[in-house]
Write a protein that holds these residues in place. Structure first.
Motif, PDB file in Angstrom:
ATOM      1  N   ALA A   1       6.011   7.887  -2.095  1.00 14.20           N
ATOM      2  CA  ALA A   1       5.207   6.733  -2.510  1.00 14.20           C
ATOM      3  C   ALA A   1       5.669   6.148  -3.835  1.00 14.20           C
ATOM      4  CB  ALA A   1       3.737   7.142  -2.607  1.00 14.20           C
ATOM      5  N   TYR A   2       6.037   6.998  -4.775  1.00 16.68           N
ATOM      6  CA  TYR A   2       6.378   6.508  -6.098  1.00 16.68           C
ATOM      7  C   TYR A   2       7.776   5.890  -6.126  1.00 16.68           C
ATOM      8  CZ  TYR A   2       2.164   9.074  -6.939  1.00 16.68           C
ATOM      9  OH  TYR A   2       0.869   9.514  -6.857  1.00 16.68           O
ATOM     10  N   GLU A   3       8.657   6.424  -5.300  1.00 18.17           N
ATOM     11  CA  GLU A   3       9.975   5.801  -5.156  1.00 18.17           C
ATOM     12  C   GLU A   3       9.845   4.429  -4.523  1.00 18.17           C
ATOM     13  OE1 GLU A   3      13.154   4.410  -2.741  1.00 18.17           O
ATOM     14  OE2 GLU A   3      11.636   5.701  -1.825  1.00 18.17           O
ATOM     15  N   LEU A   4       9.005   4.325  -3.484  1.00 19.00           N
ATOM     16  CA  LEU A   4       8.814   3.034  -2.824  1.00 19.00           C
ATOM     17  C   LEU A   4       8.146   2.032  -3.762  1.00 19.00           C
ATOM     18  CD1 LEU A   4       8.060   1.831   0.552  1.00 19.00           C
ATOM     19  CD2 LEU A   4       6.117   1.561  -1.011  1.00 19.00           C
ATOM     20  N   TRP A   5       7.165   2.473  -4.513  1.00 19.16           N
ATOM     21  CA  TRP A   5       6.462   1.597  -5.458  1.00 19.16           C
ATOM     22  C   TRP A   5       7.451   0.845  -6.338  1.00 19.16           C
ATOM     23  CZ3 TRP A   5       2.265   3.990  -9.231  1.00 19.16           C
ATOM     24  CH2 TRP A   5       1.716   2.977 -10.031  1.00 19.16           C
ATOM     25  N   LEU A   6       8.386   1.572  -6.936  1.00 16.55           N
ATOM     26  CA  LEU A   6       9.363   0.933  -7.809  1.00 16.55           C
ATOM     27  C   LEU A   6      10.402   0.136  -7.033  1.00 16.55           C
ATOM     28  CD1 LEU A   6      10.056   3.621 -10.562  1.00 16.55           C
ATOM     29  CD2 LEU A   6       8.688   1.539 -10.720  1.00 16.55           C
ATOM     30  N   ALA A   7      10.794   0.657  -5.867  1.00 18.13           N
ATOM     31  CA  ALA A   7      11.843  -0.011  -5.091  1.00 18.13           C
ATOM     32  C   ALA A   7      11.408  -1.390  -4.612  1.00 18.13           C
ATOM     33  CB  ALA A   7      12.247   0.853  -3.900  1.00 18.13           C
ATOM     34  N   MET A   8      10.122  -1.592  -4.398  1.00 16.91           N
ATOM     35  CA  MET A   8       9.629  -2.856  -3.858  1.00 16.91           C
ATOM     36  C   MET A   8       9.354  -3.909  -4.941  1.00 16.91           C
ATOM     37  SD  MET A   8       9.612  -2.740  -0.614  1.00 16.91           S
ATOM     38  CE  MET A   8      10.164  -1.414   0.465  1.00 16.91           C
ATOM     39  N   LEU A   9       9.583  -3.560  -6.200  1.00 15.82           N
ATOM     40  CA  LEU A   9       9.285  -4.486  -7.295  1.00 15.82           C
ATOM     41  C   LEU A   9      10.565  -5.017  -7.942  1.00 15.82           C
ATOM     42  CD1 LEU A   9       6.349  -2.625  -9.089  1.00 15.82           C
ATOM     43  CD2 LEU A   9       6.258  -4.282  -7.221  1.00 15.82           C
ATOM     44  N   PRO A  10      10.551  -6.283  -8.334  1.00 18.72           N
ATOM     45  CA  PRO A  10       9.512  -7.274  -8.007  1.00 18.72           C
ATOM     46  C   PRO A  10       9.604  -7.675  -6.545  1.00 18.72           C
ATOM     47  CG  PRO A  10      11.319  -8.331  -9.152  1.00 18.72           C
ATOM     48  CD  PRO A  10      11.626  -6.860  -9.149  1.00 18.72           C
TER      49      PRO A  10
ATOM     50  N   HIS B   1       6.860   1.869   6.078  1.00 18.33           N
ATOM     51  CA  HIS B   1       7.881   2.766   5.549  1.00 18.33           C
ATOM     52  C   HIS B   1       7.341   4.190   5.536  1.00 18.33           C
ATOM     53  CE1 HIS B   1      10.514  -0.476   3.852  1.00 18.33           C
ATOM     54  NE2 HIS B   1       9.363  -1.140   3.900  1.00 18.33           N
ATOM     55  N   GLN B   2       8.259   5.149   5.564  1.00 13.68           N
ATOM     56  CA  GLN B   2       7.893   6.561   5.495  1.00 13.68           C
ATOM     57  C   GLN B   2       8.731   7.193   4.377  1.00 13.68           C
ATOM     58  OE1 GLN B   2       7.929   8.519   9.309  1.00 13.68           O
ATOM     59  NE2 GLN B   2       7.746  10.566   8.407  1.00 13.68           N
TER      60      GLN B   2
ATOM     61  N   LEU C   1       3.514  -1.396   4.025  1.00 14.08           N
ATOM     62  CA  LEU C   1       2.741  -0.161   4.059  1.00 14.08           C
ATOM     63  C   LEU C   1       3.679   1.040   3.984  1.00 14.08           C
ATOM     64  CD1 LEU C   1       0.391  -1.142   7.014  1.00 14.08           C
ATOM     65  CD2 LEU C   1      -0.114  -1.356   4.574  1.00 14.08           C
ATOM     66  N   ASN C   2       3.220   2.088   3.328  1.00 13.88           N
ATOM     67  CA  ASN C   2       4.024   3.302   3.214  1.00 13.88           C
ATOM     68  C   ASN C   2       3.140   4.527   3.430  1.00 13.88           C
ATOM     69  OD1 ASN C   2       6.572   4.750   2.313  1.00 13.88           O
ATOM     70  ND2 ASN C   2       5.063   5.611   0.911  1.00 13.88           N
ATOM     71  N   GLU C   3       3.617   5.459   4.238  1.00 14.39           N
ATOM     72  CA  GLU C   3       2.923   6.723   4.454  1.00 14.39           C
ATOM     73  C   GLU C   3       3.965   7.813   4.697  1.00 14.39           C
ATOM     74  OE1 GLU C   3       0.902   9.813   4.577  1.00 14.39           O
ATOM     75  OE2 GLU C   3      -0.171   7.960   4.108  1.00 14.39           O
ATOM     76  N   LYS C   4       4.011   8.795   3.818  1.00 17.02           N
ATOM     77  CA  LYS C   4       5.036   9.835   3.882  1.00 17.02           C
ATOM     78  C   LYS C   4       4.758  10.881   4.954  1.00 17.02           C
ATOM     79  CE  LYS C   4       7.571  13.054   0.900  1.00 17.02           C
ATOM     80  NZ  LYS C   4       7.657  13.632  -0.472  1.00 17.02           N
TER      81      LYS C   4
ATOM     82  N   ASP D   1       0.867  -1.181   0.000  1.00 20.51           N
ATOM     83  CA  ASP D   1       0.000   0.000   0.000  1.00 20.51           C
ATOM     84  C   ASP D   1       0.903   1.231   0.000  1.00 20.51           C
ATOM     85  OD1 ASP D   1      -1.876   1.992   0.409  1.00 20.51           O
ATOM     86  OD2 ASP D   1      -2.999   0.880   1.909  1.00 20.51           O
ATOM     87  N   THR D   2       0.909   1.982  -1.117  1.00 19.98           N
ATOM     88  CA  THR D   2       1.866   3.084  -1.273  1.00 19.98           C
ATOM     89  C   THR D   2       1.461   4.360  -0.539  1.00 19.98           C
ATOM     90  OG1 THR D   2       0.804   3.860  -3.309  1.00 19.98           O
ATOM     91  CG2 THR D   2       2.570   2.212  -3.527  1.00 19.98           C
TER      92      THR D   2
END
Length: 276
Positions: free
Chosen positions: A140-149, A136-137, A113-116, A39-40
């Protein structure tokens, strides 16, 4: 458009989003293999429907409270998930997406989970401390890519921003394109409000140009005709929805439409493939 979660907790958009999210994850869980749920834009995780922010809009009366007054058994799973964070029959607290996702976890599944926003991230850690989720804090868009795959072969990314920034849709589009290149078979759910139809039409064309073959569109329109300048409903883009989910979608959408239609309106929920 500013869409801070705490002001709109339990409204019609939340009901549709969370009702479909439950059905989606459960469809994926027909197979025993583990899932990673990401969840970004996680928000606070739990919201007080009697608090100042929720009371200021009163939107829960046209959302979760309408569903609790509706007898349709297709909405039972959603009602049960809301009751799980409450005491008594009536909802006083509303679970955000993190709590809905946490309830769906099997022993083999993972929740990230991520919330800035610092205050919201602090509240989130308290709301999900008993779930084993990683918090994570970060952007959101950096985390989205960092967690894939993810570490598991299958999973779901939920993207649910407040649409406070004018470039929000452009960032989603660019990040989705990059995410699809990294994890083409992954499931992604993107929530958005329906307010300015011209803006939404342009964004839809930009997403269509990405050439993602399985991109499902679901839109919940509250009113029988567009009401200029106000919130008209919300939608979801779903990348790679499982077959079991799409097969059960029509009756669930009809149940949601009937439960949430404002007085004097039938409302409409439409779904279809973006490329069609």
């Amino acid at each position: 458009m500013n869409y801070r979660h705490s002001f709109h907790a339990g409204n019609s958009a939340d009901v549709v989003k969370h009702g479909l999210l439950i059905a989606l994850v459960r469809a994926l869980q027909h197979k025993p293999g583990p899932l990673t749920l990401i969840d970004t834009h996680a928000g606070c995780g739990l919201y007080d429907l009697g608090g100042d922010e929720a009371q200021r809009t009163g939107e829960a009366t046209q959302g979760v409270l309408r569903v609790f007054a509706d007898p349709n058994p297709l909405l039972d799973d959603y009602r049960a998930a809301v009751r799980a964070v409450n005491v008594g029959d009536e909802p006083h607290l509303y679970p955000g997406s993190p709590r809905f996702l946490a309830q769906l976890l099997r022993p083999q599944d993972f929740l990230i989970l991520n919330e800035k926003h610092p205050e919201d991230a602090y509240a989130l850690r308290g709301a999900i401390r008993d779930t084993g989720a990683a918090v994570h804090q970060r952007d959101a868009y950096e985390l989205w890519l960092a967690m894939l795959p993810p570490r598991t072969a299958r999973g779901v990314v939920v993207v649910d921003p407040p649409y406070e920034q004018p470039d929000e849709r452009a960032r989603i589009t660019a990040t989705l394109a990059a995410a699809y290149r990294k994890w083409a078979h992954g499931v992604t759910v993107i929530w958005y409000p329906l307010k300015d139809s011209a803006t939404h039409w342009r964004w839809k064309q930009q997403l269509r140009k990405l050439g993602i073959p399985k991109l499902l569109l679901v839109e919940h329109w509250l009113y029988d005709s567009e009401q200029p300048g106000i919130y008209n409903g919300a939608g979801l883009y779903i990348v790679n929805p499982p077959y079991a989910f799409t097969q059960t979608l029509p009756p669930l959408l009809e149940a949601l439409r009937a439960a949430l239609a404002p007085e004097g309106h039938k409302g409409e929920i439409i779904s279809g493939w973006l490329g069609d």
